[in-house]
Scaffold this active site. Sequence first.
Site, PDB file in Angstrom:
ATOM      1  N   THR A  61     -37.601  43.960  -8.994  1.00 44.70           N
ATOM      2  CA  THR A  61     -37.252  43.805 -10.397  1.00 44.70           C
ATOM      3  C   THR A  61     -37.097  42.325 -10.725  1.00 44.70           C
ATOM      4  O   THR A  61     -37.448  41.463  -9.905  1.00 44.70           O
ATOM      5  CB  THR A  61     -36.007  44.684 -10.731  1.00 44.70           C
ATOM      6  OG1 THR A  61     -35.768  44.615 -12.124  1.00 44.70           O
ATOM      7  CG2 THR A  61     -34.765  44.237  -9.982  1.00 44.70           C
ATOM      8  N   LYS A  65     -41.308  40.354 -10.343  1.00 41.84           N
ATOM      9  CA  LYS A  65     -42.406  41.309 -10.525  1.00 41.84           C
ATOM     10  C   LYS A  65     -43.802  40.671 -10.437  1.00 41.84           C
ATOM     11  O   LYS A  65     -44.742  41.296  -9.962  1.00 41.84           O
ATOM     12  CB  LYS A  65     -42.240  42.035 -11.858  1.00 41.84           C
ATOM     13  CG  LYS A  65     -41.104  43.054 -11.861  1.00 41.84           C
ATOM     14  CD  LYS A  65     -41.029  43.755 -13.200  1.00 41.84           C
ATOM     15  CE  LYS A  65     -40.180  45.012 -13.107  1.00 41.84           C
ATOM     16  NZ  LYS A  65     -40.306  45.847 -14.310  1.00 41.84           N
ATOM     17  N   ASP A 101     -44.028  51.433 -14.388  1.00 45.11           N
ATOM     18  CA  ASP A 101     -43.284  51.406 -15.662  1.00 45.11           C
ATOM     19  C   ASP A 101     -44.015  52.195 -16.757  1.00 45.11           C
ATOM     20  O   ASP A 101     -43.400  52.951 -17.511  1.00 45.11           O
ATOM     21  CB  ASP A 101     -43.068  49.968 -16.136  1.00 45.11           C
ATOM     22  CG  ASP A 101     -42.014  49.244 -15.304  1.00 45.11           C
ATOM     23  OD1 ASP A 101     -41.125  49.911 -14.754  1.00 45.11           O
ATOM     24  OD2 ASP A 101     -42.097  48.004 -15.222  1.00 45.11           O
ATOM     25  N   ALA A 131     -42.416  44.674 -20.739  1.00 44.65           N
ATOM     26  CA  ALA A 131     -42.307  46.122 -20.938  1.00 44.65           C
ATOM     27  C   ALA A 131     -43.380  46.602 -21.905  1.00 44.65           C
ATOM     28  O   ALA A 131     -44.012  47.641 -21.694  1.00 44.65           O
ATOM     29  CB  ALA A 131     -40.917  46.466 -21.455  1.00 44.65           C
ATOM     30  N   LEU A 154     -45.803  36.087 -33.360  1.00 44.30           N
ATOM     31  CA  LEU A 154     -47.104  36.747 -33.520  1.00 44.30           C
ATOM     32  C   LEU A 154     -48.068  36.365 -32.396  1.00 44.30           C
ATOM     33  O   LEU A 154     -48.830  37.204 -31.906  1.00 44.30           O
ATOM     34  CB  LEU A 154     -47.694  36.377 -34.893  1.00 44.30           C
ATOM     35  CG  LEU A 154     -49.092  36.912 -35.191  1.00 44.30           C
ATOM     36  CD1 LEU A 154     -49.123  38.435 -35.142  1.00 44.30           C
ATOM     37  CD2 LEU A 154     -49.571  36.418 -36.570  1.00 44.30           C
ATOM     38  N   GLY A 239     -34.303  56.301 -23.901  1.00 39.77           N
ATOM     39  CA  GLY A 239     -34.941  55.432 -22.922  1.00 39.77           C
ATOM     40  C   GLY A 239     -34.517  55.633 -21.480  1.00 39.77           C
ATOM     41  O   GLY A 239     -35.154  55.099 -20.565  1.00 39.77           O
TER      42      GLY A 239
HETATM   43  P1  ATR Z   1     -39.334  42.478 -21.275  1.00 35.71           P
HETATM   44  O1  ATR Z   1     -40.053  41.997 -20.071  1.00 35.71           O
HETATM   45  O2  ATR Z   1     -38.130  43.329 -20.997  1.00 35.71           O
HETATM   46  O3  ATR Z   1     -40.247  43.134 -22.249  1.00 35.71           O
HETATM   47  P2  ATR Z   1     -39.350  39.878 -22.561  1.00 35.71           P
HETATM   48  O4  ATR Z   1     -40.617  39.578 -21.875  1.00 35.71           O
HETATM   49  O5  ATR Z   1     -38.274  38.855 -22.563  1.00 35.71           O
HETATM   50  O6  ATR Z   1     -38.672  41.177 -21.948  1.00 35.71           O
HETATM   51  O7  ATR Z   1     -39.665  40.333 -24.061  1.00 35.71           O
HETATM   52  C1  ATR Z   1     -38.666  40.503 -24.991  1.00 35.71           C
HETATM   53  C2  ATR Z   1     -39.255  40.984 -26.322  1.00 35.71           C
HETATM   54  O8  ATR Z   1     -38.185  41.177 -27.239  1.00 35.71           O
HETATM   55  C3  ATR Z   1     -40.199  39.980 -26.963  1.00 35.71           C
HETATM   56  O9  ATR Z   1     -41.190  40.681 -27.666  1.00 35.71           O
HETATM   57  C4  ATR Z   1     -39.270  39.229 -27.920  1.00 35.71           C
HETATM   58  O10 ATR Z   1     -39.900  38.632 -29.027  1.00 35.71           O
HETATM   59  P3  ATR Z   1     -40.520  37.147 -28.904  1.00 35.71           P
HETATM   60  O11 ATR Z   1     -41.810  37.277 -28.171  1.00 35.71           O
HETATM   61  O12 ATR Z   1     -40.691  36.697 -30.322  1.00 35.71           O
HETATM   62  O13 ATR Z   1     -39.509  36.330 -28.149  1.00 35.71           O
HETATM   63  C5  ATR Z   1     -38.389  40.361 -28.405  1.00 35.71           C
HETATM   64  N1  ATR Z   1     -37.103  39.846 -28.899  1.00 35.71           N
HETATM   65  C6  ATR Z   1     -36.068  39.399 -28.171  1.00 35.71           C
HETATM   66  N2  ATR Z   1     -35.071  39.007 -28.965  1.00 35.71           N
HETATM   67  C7  ATR Z   1     -35.486  39.199 -30.255  1.00 35.71           C
HETATM   68  C8  ATR Z   1     -34.896  39.011 -31.559  1.00 35.71           C
HETATM   69  N3  ATR Z   1     -33.663  38.506 -31.702  1.00 35.71           N
HETATM   70  N4  ATR Z   1     -35.636  39.362 -32.641  1.00 35.71           N
HETATM   71  C9  ATR Z   1     -36.873  39.867 -32.509  1.00 35.71           C
HETATM   72  N5  ATR Z   1     -37.480  40.070 -31.310  1.00 35.71           N
HETATM   73  C10 ATR Z   1     -36.798  39.745 -30.202  1.00 35.71           C
END
Ligand code: ATR
Length: 272
Positions: A61, A65, A101, A131, A154, A239
């Site tokens: 984890t 990964k 996953d 994820a 985006l 979830g």
């Molecule tokens: P994981 O591997 O668990 O998916 P991650 O790679 O850190 O975690 O991705 C987190 C996701 O949550 C991203 O899509 C992030 O958006 P950004 O790419 O713009 O960072 C989104 N996310 C986290 N905090 C956010 C917030 N306050 N508002 C909107 N999106 C958020």
Amino acid sequence: MIKAAVIGWPINHSKSPLIHGYWLANAGILGSYEAIGIAPETFEAGINNLVLQGYAGCNVTIPHKETALQMADSVSDRAQAIGAANTLVFKGGKIFADNTDGIGFINNLKQGAPNWHASAGTALVLGAGGAARAIVYALLQEGTPKVIIANRTLEKATILSDFFGDKVSAISIDKVQETLGEVQTLVNTTALGMTGQPKLIIDISSLPKSALVTDIVYNPLMTDLLKQAQNLGLLTVDGLGMLLHQAVPGFEAWFGVRPVVDAGLRQKVLAG
Ligand code: ATR
């Protein structure tokens, strides 16, 4: 005695020992599954050490990964496409890397909403992190005709949609409203709505009545998103099951028995 483990850094919050411990006890298997903290600098040496010690394999984890995928001798198609591994199987001194996953996500929906079909229509995926990547891959594999990735940044959604090709498009998260009318599967893959995180602010009242809403956040189990969906009379799946179902293929590979995700397991993990 068959040995397996979960490797992370830090590792103390992992639920995996509870899950595998439940299945080991239920099946009466003489095996062990422990949580081992290994720092990034010593990850490869730590894994090689487990191989030498005769472990059957391990889960990996955060933050290992990607490294786990890179150091493996062979890799499943899905781990390759997702770009990360969460399950390692050791055989004859070699390391096989898999990512469960996405299939865990799908099998959770199949169990929680037996009438749900990926092919029913468009999926909207909120978030574009690790994820999301696993979930988009799995939705496409399962026959989802069109996937929209909506993200705050985006550019990250666009990189992901370009990787997956024609069936996948990217939008900014503030354009979500415009898409809801055609969405049959809505997935939150961000941490928004989790205890201690900001709220996920979204009005999903224009989703079709046949839509399914799911969240990868399971703390709380009933997120605001799922509550809103339930109030609208939509199908929901929480979830927690994704966490439980992603563990199934590893357990089967190491211990030789395909375990079942049942109510007792859910209770145990919620209580633990
Ligand atoms: P994981 O591997 O668990 O998916 P991650 O790679 O850190 O975690 O991705 C987190 C996701 O949550 C991203 O899509 C992030 O958006 P950004 O790419 O713009 O960072 C989104 N996310 C986290 N905090 C956010 C917030 N306050 N508002 C909107 N999106 C958020």
